[in-house]
Motif scaffolding. Structure first.
Motif, PDB file in Angstrom:
ATOM      1  N   PRO A  54       0.833  -1.209   0.000  1.00 12.92           N
ATOM      2  CA  PRO A  54       0.000   0.000   0.000  1.00 12.92           C
ATOM      3  C   PRO A  54       0.865   1.256   0.000  1.00 12.92           C
ATOM      4  CG  PRO A  54      -0.828  -1.578   1.589  1.00 12.92           C
ATOM      5  CD  PRO A  54       0.455  -2.145   1.046  1.00 12.92           C
ATOM      6  N   LYS A  58       1.981   2.609  -6.687  1.00 14.96           N
ATOM      7  CA  LYS A  58       1.365   1.970  -7.864  1.00 14.96           C
ATOM      8  C   LYS A  58       0.456   2.940  -8.610  1.00 14.96           C
ATOM      9  CE  LYS A  58      -0.664  -1.386  -5.673  1.00 14.96           C
ATOM     10  NZ  LYS A  58      -0.373  -0.947  -4.303  1.00 14.96           N
ATOM     11  N   ALA A  76      -7.454  -3.207  -9.258  1.00 14.23           N
ATOM     12  CA  ALA A  76      -8.385  -4.053  -8.502  1.00 14.23           C
ATOM     13  C   ALA A  76      -9.027  -3.230  -7.381  1.00 14.23           C
ATOM     14  CB  ALA A  76      -7.647  -5.252  -7.924  1.00 14.23           C
ATOM     15  N   GLY A  77      -8.248  -2.388  -6.755  1.00  9.93           N
ATOM     16  CA  GLY A  77      -8.792  -1.557  -5.672  1.00  9.93           C
ATOM     17  C   GLY A  77      -9.879  -0.625  -6.178  1.00  9.93           C
ATOM     18  N   LEU A  80     -13.025  -2.514  -6.928  1.00 11.07           N
ATOM     19  CA  LEU A  80     -13.733  -2.872  -5.692  1.00 11.07           C
ATOM     20  C   LEU A  80     -14.425  -1.656  -5.089  1.00 11.07           C
ATOM     21  CD1 LEU A  80     -11.058  -5.285  -4.212  1.00 11.07           C
ATOM     22  CD2 LEU A  80     -13.435  -5.902  -4.783  1.00 11.07           C
ATOM     23  N   ARG A  81     -13.729  -0.496  -5.153  1.00 10.62           N
ATOM     24  CA  ARG A  81     -14.370   0.710  -4.587  1.00 10.62           C
ATOM     25  C   ARG A  81     -15.620   1.070  -5.390  1.00 10.62           C
ATOM     26  NH1 ARG A  81      -9.124   1.529  -2.896  1.00 10.62           N
ATOM     27  NH2 ARG A  81      -8.358   2.091  -4.961  1.00 10.62           N
ATOM     28  N   MET A  98     -12.178  -4.755   3.025  1.00  7.12           N
ATOM     29  CA  MET A  98     -11.314  -3.607   2.709  1.00  7.12           C
ATOM     30  C   MET A  98     -11.099  -2.756   3.956  1.00  7.12           C
ATOM     31  SD  MET A  98     -13.059  -2.737  -0.953  1.00  7.12           S
ATOM     32  CE  MET A  98     -11.931  -1.475  -1.549  1.00  7.12           C
ATOM     33  N   LYS A 102      -7.949  -6.470   4.806  1.00  7.99           N
ATOM     34  CA  LYS A 102      -7.769  -7.874   4.375  1.00  7.99           C
ATOM     35  C   LYS A 102      -8.087  -8.003   2.886  1.00  7.99           C
ATOM     36  CE  LYS A 102      -6.915  -9.421   8.522  1.00  7.99           C
ATOM     37  NZ  LYS A 102      -5.460  -9.395   8.755  1.00  7.99           N
ATOM     38  N   VAL A 104     -10.086  -9.096  -0.232  1.00  9.47           N
ATOM     39  CA  VAL A 104     -11.484  -9.434  -0.516  1.00  9.47           C
ATOM     40  C   VAL A 104     -11.501 -10.859  -1.096  1.00  9.47           C
ATOM     41  CG1 VAL A 104     -13.433  -8.814  -2.026  1.00  9.47           C
ATOM     42  CG2 VAL A 104     -12.089  -7.007  -0.893  1.00  9.47           C
ATOM     43  N   GLY A 130      -2.448  -4.052  -8.602  1.00 13.68           N
ATOM     44  CA  GLY A 130      -3.025  -4.583  -7.357  1.00 13.68           C
ATOM     45  C   GLY A 130      -3.689  -5.937  -7.522  1.00 13.68           C
ATOM     46  N   TYR A 131      -3.361  -6.607  -8.596  1.00  5.87           N
ATOM     47  CA  TYR A 131      -3.847  -7.981  -8.817  1.00  5.87           C
ATOM     48  C   TYR A 131      -2.809  -8.703  -9.660  1.00  5.87           C
ATOM     49  CZ  TYR A 131      -6.648 -12.038  -9.944  1.00  5.87           C
ATOM     50  OH  TYR A 131      -7.107 -13.338 -10.049  1.00  5.87           O
ATOM     51  N   ARG A 133      -2.920 -10.684  -5.806  1.00  5.67           N
ATOM     52  CA  ARG A 133      -2.362 -10.410  -4.497  1.00  5.67           C
ATOM     53  C   ARG A 133      -2.215 -11.696  -3.686  1.00  5.67           C
ATOM     54  NH1 ARG A 133      -4.638  -4.430  -2.950  1.00  5.67           N
ATOM     55  NH2 ARG A 133      -2.666  -3.453  -3.472  1.00  5.67           N
ATOM     56  N   GLN A 137      -4.875 -16.254  -6.747  1.00  5.26           N
ATOM     57  CA  GLN A 137      -5.320 -15.254  -7.720  1.00  5.26           C
ATOM     58  C   GLN A 137      -4.437 -15.329  -8.976  1.00  5.26           C
ATOM     59  OE1 GLN A 137      -5.571 -11.287  -6.127  1.00  5.26           O
ATOM     60  NE2 GLN A 137      -7.201 -11.826  -4.707  1.00  5.26           N
ATOM     61  N   ARG A 168      -1.795  10.573   2.260  1.00  3.09           N
ATOM     62  CA  ARG A 168      -2.332  10.443   0.893  1.00  3.09           C
ATOM     63  C   ARG A 168      -3.735  11.042   0.811  1.00  3.09           C
ATOM     64  NH1 ARG A 168      -2.140   4.696  -2.102  1.00  3.09           N
ATOM     65  NH2 ARG A 168      -3.279   3.972  -0.255  1.00  3.09           N
ATOM     66  N   ARG A 197      -8.994   8.244   1.691  1.00  2.00           N
ATOM     67  CA  ARG A 197      -9.612   6.912   1.651  1.00  2.00           C
ATOM     68  C   ARG A 197      -9.839   6.412   3.070  1.00  2.00           C
ATOM     69  NH1 ARG A 197      -6.072   3.243  -2.338  1.00  2.00           N
ATOM     70  NH2 ARG A 197      -6.241   1.893  -0.505  1.00  2.00           N
ATOM     71  N   ARG A 208      -2.975  -3.946   6.310  1.00  2.00           N
ATOM     72  CA  ARG A 208      -2.768  -3.963   4.850  1.00  2.00           C
ATOM     73  C   ARG A 208      -1.317  -4.311   4.514  1.00  2.00           C
ATOM     74  NH1 ARG A 208      -4.744   1.737   3.222  1.00  2.00           N
ATOM     75  NH2 ARG A 208      -3.972   1.174   1.180  1.00  2.00           N
TER      76      ARG A 208
HETATM   77  N1  LIG Z   1      -6.348  -8.372  -5.744  1.00  2.00           N
HETATM   78  C1  LIG Z   1      -7.065  -8.115  -4.628  1.00  2.00           C
HETATM   79  N2  LIG Z   1      -7.631  -9.146  -3.957  1.00  2.00           N
HETATM   80  C2  LIG Z   1      -8.361  -8.910  -2.845  1.00  2.00           C
HETATM   81  N3  LIG Z   1      -8.577  -7.677  -2.302  1.00  2.00           N
HETATM   82  C3  LIG Z   1      -8.017  -6.629  -2.941  1.00  2.00           C
HETATM   83  C4  LIG Z   1      -7.250  -6.785  -4.130  1.00  2.00           C
HETATM   84  N4  LIG Z   1      -6.830  -5.545  -4.533  1.00  2.00           N
HETATM   85  C5  LIG Z   1      -7.332  -4.666  -3.634  1.00  2.00           C
HETATM   86  N5  LIG Z   1      -8.036  -5.305  -2.669  1.00  2.00           N
HETATM   87  C6  LIG Z   1      -8.714  -4.696  -1.515  1.00  2.00           C
HETATM   88  O1  LIG Z   1      -8.851  -3.301  -1.747  1.00  2.00           O
HETATM   89  C7  LIG Z   1      -8.070  -2.535  -0.801  1.00  2.00           C
HETATM   90  C8  LIG Z   1      -7.444  -1.321  -1.478  1.00  2.00           C
HETATM   91  O2  LIG Z   1      -6.571  -1.783  -2.513  1.00  2.00           O
HETATM   92  P1  LIG Z   1      -5.711  -0.689  -3.366  1.00  2.00           P
HETATM   93  O3  LIG Z   1      -6.586   0.422  -3.821  1.00  2.00           O
HETATM   94  O4  LIG Z   1      -4.936  -1.449  -4.378  1.00  2.00           O
HETATM   95  O5  LIG Z   1      -4.808  -0.032  -2.282  1.00  2.00           O
HETATM   96  P2  LIG Z   1      -3.372  -0.411  -1.803  1.00  2.00           P
HETATM   97  O6  LIG Z   1      -2.555  -0.853  -2.972  1.00  2.00           O
HETATM   98  O7  LIG Z   1      -2.933   0.897  -1.226  1.00  2.00           O
HETATM   99  O8  LIG Z   1      -3.595  -1.492  -0.826  1.00  2.00           O
HETATM  100  C9  LIG Z   1      -7.030  -3.544  -0.285  1.00  2.00           C
HETATM  101  O9  LIG Z   1      -6.599  -3.182   1.021  1.00  2.00           O
HETATM  102  C10 LIG Z   1      -7.863  -4.847  -0.251  1.00  2.00           C
HETATM  103  O10 LIG Z   1      -8.732  -4.858   0.876  1.00  2.00           O
END
Ligand SMILES: Nc1ncnc2c1ncn2[C@@H]1O[C@H](COP(=O)(O)OP(=O)(O)O)[C@@H](O)[C@H]1O
Length: 250
Positions: A54, A58, A76-77, A80-81, A98, A102, A104, A130-131, A133, A137, A168, A197, A208
Motif C-alpha cells: 500500500p 502503484k 483491482a482496488g 472494488l471501490r 477492505m 484484508k 477481498v 493490485g492484482y 495479491r 489469484q 495520501r 480513503r 494492509r
Molecule cells: N487483488 C485483490 N484481492 C483482494 N482484495 C483486494 C485486491 N486488490 C485490492 N483489494 C482490496 O482493496 C483494498 C485497497 O486496494 P488498493 O486500492 O490497491 O490499495 P493499496 O494498494 O494501497 O492497498 C485492499 O486493502 C484490499 O482490501
C-alpha cells in the motif's frame, strides 16, 4: 544499471534504482549465462502488471504509465471501490474486508478482474494494478491463459509507507493522487475537495502491510521469469524513469 531481457529459457532480472529490498530473487546477470546460449528477443510490452505494498506508488506510476504507453489501467482496488459505491451485495461484502485491510474473497475479485481484462478497451494493452495479491489469484489468471510480459514490483521500506498512507489524498473529480507533504495540491480549489480513503489511516495500514508482506513472495514465484524490481523509495519521476529504462529493454 542492468537491463531485463527475455531469453530462450528465462528472463534475467535485477533491481533498478539503488537496492532497498533483499537481493533480487534472480541474482543472475548477463555474465552468468554461458556465451552463445542467450537468444535475446526484444519485445514490445502491452501486458504489464504492477505490484507493491500500500502506498508504494502503484497508482501514481500507473497514472503516468497508462497515458504514455497507451495501456488501459485496471486497478483491482478501484474496481472494488466502484462495487462498494454501487451498493451491490458483493460491494457490501467487499467493504468489510477492505475496511479490515484484508484481501477481498476471490469469488468476488477474480471474476471481476478477468471480466475487466476481457473488455475491448483492455485487449489492446493493459496495466494491471493490485492484482494478483495471492498465489491462487495468480493461478486463476494462469488458468485463463492471462500472463503479463513484465511484472513490476515497487519496493519501499514499511517505515516510509505508513507516512505515505496517512498523508495520501485523492481528488474525487480527477482521480489524481496527492500527498499533503510530498505531492501537495496545486491550488486551494483542489485542496478543498480532496478526500482521504477510509482505509488510509495509521490503524488500517498495519493489516494492509501485513497482508501484502505475507502474500508477495508467493506471487513472485508465479512471475519470476518476468520480474522487474523497482526502487520505489525515490522521487516519483525517478521511479518512473527507472520503469521506462526497464521497459525500454524488453
Ligand atoms: N487483488 C485483490 N484481492 C483482494 N482484495 C483486494 C485486491 N486488490 C485490492 N483489494 C482490496 O482493496 C483494498 C485497497 O486496494 P488498493 O486500492 O490497491 O490499495 P493499496 O494498494 O494501497 O492497498 C485492499 O486493502 C484490499 O482490501
Amino acid at each position: 544499471m542492468v537491463t531485463a531481457y527475455r531469453t530462450e529459457r528465462t528472463t534475467r532480472v535485477r533491481c533498478w534504482g539503488t537496492r532497498v529490498g533483499p537481493a533480487p530473487a534472480l541474482s543472475s546477470s548477463r555474465r552468468t549465462q554461458p556465451r552463445g546460449t542467450r537468444n535475446l528477443t526484444r519485445m514490445a510490452v502491452n501486458k504489464v502488471m504492477i505490484s507493491g505494498a500500500p502506498a508504494s506508488g502503484k497508482g501514481t506510476q500507473c497514472e503516468m504509465l497508462s497515458g504514455n504507453y497507451n495501456l488501459t489501467h485496471i486497478s483491482a482496488g478501484d474496481l472494488l471501490r466502484a462495487e462498494v459505491g454501487s451498493g451491490t451485495a458483493n460491494g457490501l461484502k467487499a467493504k468489510e474486508f477492505m475496511d479490515a485491510g484484508k484481501l477481498v474473497p476471490n469469488e468476488i475479485v477474480v471474476t471481476m478482474v478477468k471480466d475487466r481484462l476481457n473488455q475491448p478497451d483492455a485487449l489492446a494493452g493493459w496495466l494491471l494494478d493490485g492484482y494478483p495479491r495471492s498465489k491462487d489469484q495468480a493461478d486463476a489468471l494462469e488458468e485463463a491463459n492471462i500472463r503479463p510480459e513484465v511484472f513490476l514490483l515497487l519496493e519501499v521500506p514499511d517505515s516510509i509507507l505508513v507516512d505515505r498512507v496517512v498523508g495520501r489524498r485523492l481528488d474525487p473529480e480527477t482521480g489524481k493522487i496527492y500527498h499533503l507533504k510530498y505531492a501537495p495540491p496545486e491550488s486551494e480549489e483542489v485542496a478543498e475537495r480532496l478526500i482521504q480513503r477510509s482505509d488510509d489511516t495509521e490503524e488500517k495500514v498495519v493489516p494492509r502491510l501485513e497482508t501484502h508482506n505475507s502474500n508477495v513472495a508467493a506471487i513472485l514465484d508465479s512471475y519470476s521469469d518476468v520480474l522487474v524490481r523497482i526502487n520505489g523509495d525515490q522521487a516519483k519521476d525517478k521511479v518512473y524513469a527507472d520503469i521506462q529504462e526497464a521497459l525500454k529493454s524488453l
